[in-house]
Design a protein around this motif. Structure first.
Motif, PDB file in Angstrom:
ATOM      1  N   ARG A 109       0.840  -1.209   0.000  1.00  0.00           N
ATOM      2  CA  ARG A 109       0.000   0.000   0.000  1.00  0.00           C
ATOM      3  C   ARG A 109       0.871   1.253   0.000  1.00  0.00           C
ATOM      4  O   ARG A 109       0.626   2.196  -0.764  1.00  0.00           O
ATOM      5  CB  ARG A 109      -0.915   0.010   1.216  1.00  0.00           C
ATOM      6  N   ARG A 110       1.893   1.276   0.891  1.00  0.00           N
ATOM      7  CA  ARG A 110       2.764   2.455   0.970  1.00  0.00           C
ATOM      8  C   ARG A 110       3.497   2.688  -0.347  1.00  0.00           C
ATOM      9  O   ARG A 110       3.580   3.819  -0.834  1.00  0.00           O
ATOM     10  CB  ARG A 110       3.775   2.274   2.112  1.00  0.00           C
ATOM     11  N   GLN A 111       4.032   1.624  -0.908  1.00  0.00           N
ATOM     12  CA  GLN A 111       4.766   1.764  -2.166  1.00  0.00           C
ATOM     13  C   GLN A 111       3.858   2.238  -3.298  1.00  0.00           C
ATOM     14  O   GLN A 111       4.254   3.044  -4.136  1.00  0.00           O
ATOM     15  CB  GLN A 111       5.432   0.429  -2.531  1.00  0.00           C
ATOM     16  N   ARG A 112       2.634   1.731  -3.322  1.00  0.00           N
ATOM     17  CA  ARG A 112       1.711   2.103  -4.392  1.00  0.00           C
ATOM     18  C   ARG A 112       1.228   3.541  -4.224  1.00  0.00           C
ATOM     19  O   ARG A 112       0.960   4.226  -5.219  1.00  0.00           O
ATOM     20  CB  ARG A 112       0.532   1.133  -4.429  1.00  0.00           C
ATOM     21  N   ILE A 113       1.086   3.993  -3.001  1.00  0.00           N
ATOM     22  CA  ILE A 113       0.714   5.397  -2.782  1.00  0.00           C
ATOM     23  C   ILE A 113       1.793   6.315  -3.331  1.00  0.00           C
ATOM     24  O   ILE A 113       1.504   7.353  -3.938  1.00  0.00           O
ATOM     25  CB  ILE A 113       0.483   5.661  -1.276  1.00  0.00           C
ATOM     26  N   TYR A 149      -5.590  -2.739  -6.381  1.00  0.00           N
ATOM     27  CA  TYR A 149      -4.310  -2.017  -6.377  1.00  0.00           C
ATOM     28  C   TYR A 149      -4.200  -1.140  -5.126  1.00  0.00           C
ATOM     29  O   TYR A 149      -3.212  -1.194  -4.394  1.00  0.00           O
ATOM     30  CB  TYR A 149      -4.205  -1.164  -7.644  1.00  0.00           C
ATOM     31  N   ILE A 150      -5.226  -0.345  -4.872  1.00  0.00           N
ATOM     32  CA  ILE A 150      -5.214   0.564  -3.721  1.00  0.00           C
ATOM     33  C   ILE A 150      -5.180  -0.216  -2.408  1.00  0.00           C
ATOM     34  O   ILE A 150      -4.553   0.200  -1.427  1.00  0.00           O
ATOM     35  CB  ILE A 150      -6.451   1.496  -3.745  1.00  0.00           C
ATOM     36  N   ASP A 151      -5.847  -1.378  -2.401  1.00  0.00           N
ATOM     37  CA  ASP A 151      -5.947  -2.162  -1.177  1.00  0.00           C
ATOM     38  C   ASP A 151      -4.679  -2.966  -0.887  1.00  0.00           C
ATOM     39  O   ASP A 151      -4.592  -3.623   0.161  1.00  0.00           O
ATOM     40  CB  ASP A 151      -7.141  -3.117  -1.288  1.00  0.00           C
ATOM     41  N   GLY A 152      -3.721  -2.929  -1.806  1.00  0.00           N
ATOM     42  CA  GLY A 152      -2.464  -3.630  -1.574  1.00  0.00           C
ATOM     43  C   GLY A 152      -2.519  -5.118  -1.851  1.00  0.00           C
ATOM     44  O   GLY A 152      -1.678  -5.887  -1.346  1.00  0.00           O
TER      45      GLY A 152
END
Length: 303
Positions: free
Chosen positions: A87-91, A196-199
């Motif tokens: 999640r952190r990486q995708r943000i 994607y957002i949910d990791g």
């Protein structure tokens, strides 16, 4: 002799001939199962465009999302920890990744549109409407002949009565089928973006996308029953009211798929002005309820 007087004389003649003032249909009209099957095949063909484009789309999404998992497999993280890190990486890369996802689905839309344009939806729907109307005319003629011993008006007469309903049905169904690929892709987009957002992992998202595609196909095929039965009921009602028939007998398909709430209505008389309660407080005529394949048999009033 005008129509009103002609009908009055015909009723008197039939009363004398049949020795009855009212009589239920002696023929069980058939539901247009062949048209339903052909419509399902058309849905399958339209949805095939999406299924054809799905593998390449899923591969592209998988490659994109796998980047957010790179290096994490060696870190001995728990599932919960790994999900939080994803999640952190995708943000951090949200803007570019969402743009890439949009580009992937745009590519799918282009290929699907090219495929779907090869399916002649308009002509196929028109043929379906003719099939439903022709069977309805045939079944009505059999009901009248077997019950009253007389013939109903010619097919051309009912073509005029049903023209508007058939045209509206065809227009609505052409739009539904034409929108189906884009609507399905929109659903798949939502699944991919949410995952994607949910990791979620790329494998989890891939599984959900495949399930979403399969669910959309099953749902659309199931909705075909409503679309076929609704128009069959509408033109049946038009025939009945045109003939002065205001009541009908609810008739089920008499198979294992008939729901209990419709079984209790089987063989009972109802008015076109007051549809009976079916499920959950809904009031429907035969063929109007969700997934209903029941038919309305005419109850002839000769008074």
């Amino acid at each position: 002799m005008d129509d009103k007087r002609r009908i009055s004389e015909l009723r008197k003649h039939l009363q004398k001939k049949l020795k009855a003032k009212e009589i239920a249909s002696k023929y069980n009209a058939k539901y247009p199962i062949s048209a339903e099957q052909k419509y399902r095949e058309l849905v399958q063909e339209v949805m095939e465009a999406v299924k054809e484009g799905a593998p390449d789309t899923l591969d592209a999404i998988k490659q994109l999302i796998d980047r957010s998992e790179s290096g994490m497999r060696e870190e001995n993280l728990s599932e919960r920890q790994a999900k939080k890190k994803r999640r952190r990486q995708r943000i951090n890369s949200l803007s570019s990744d969402l743009e890439n996802l949009e580009a992937i689905f745009l590519s799918m839309e282009i290929s699907v549109t090219a495929y779907a344009n090869g399916v002649n939806v308009t002509d196929r729907v028109q043929q379906l409407s003719e099939n439903i109307k022709d069977l309805n005319n045939t079944e009505w003629e059999r009901s009248v002949k077997k019950t009253l011993g007389t013939a109903p008006p010619q097919k051309s007469y009912y073509d005029q009565i049903h023209a508007e309903a058939i045209a509206d049905w065809a227009k609505d169904n052409v739009k539904w089928l034409s929108d189906m690929p884009d609507d399905t892709i929109t659903e798949l987009k939502g699944i991919a973006y949410s995952g994607y957002i949910d990791g979620k992992t790329s494998d989890e998202i891939e599984d959900e996308l495949n399930q979403g595609l399969e669910s959309a196909l099953k749902r659309n095929k199931a909705l075909v029953i409503n679309r076929v039965s609704n128009i069959n009921t509408e033109i049946t009602k038009q025939k009945h009211l045109d003939a002065g028939i205001h009541e009908y007998i609810w008739w089920t398909r008499l198979d294992e798929r008939v729901r209990k709430s419709h079984q209790r209505l089987h063989g009972r008389k109802f008015s076109w002005d007051a549809p009976p309660e079916t499920d959950g407080g809904r009031h429907c005529h035969p063929g109007e309820d969700y997934g209903c394949r029941c038919t309305a048999l005419p109850h002839f009033d000769l008074r």
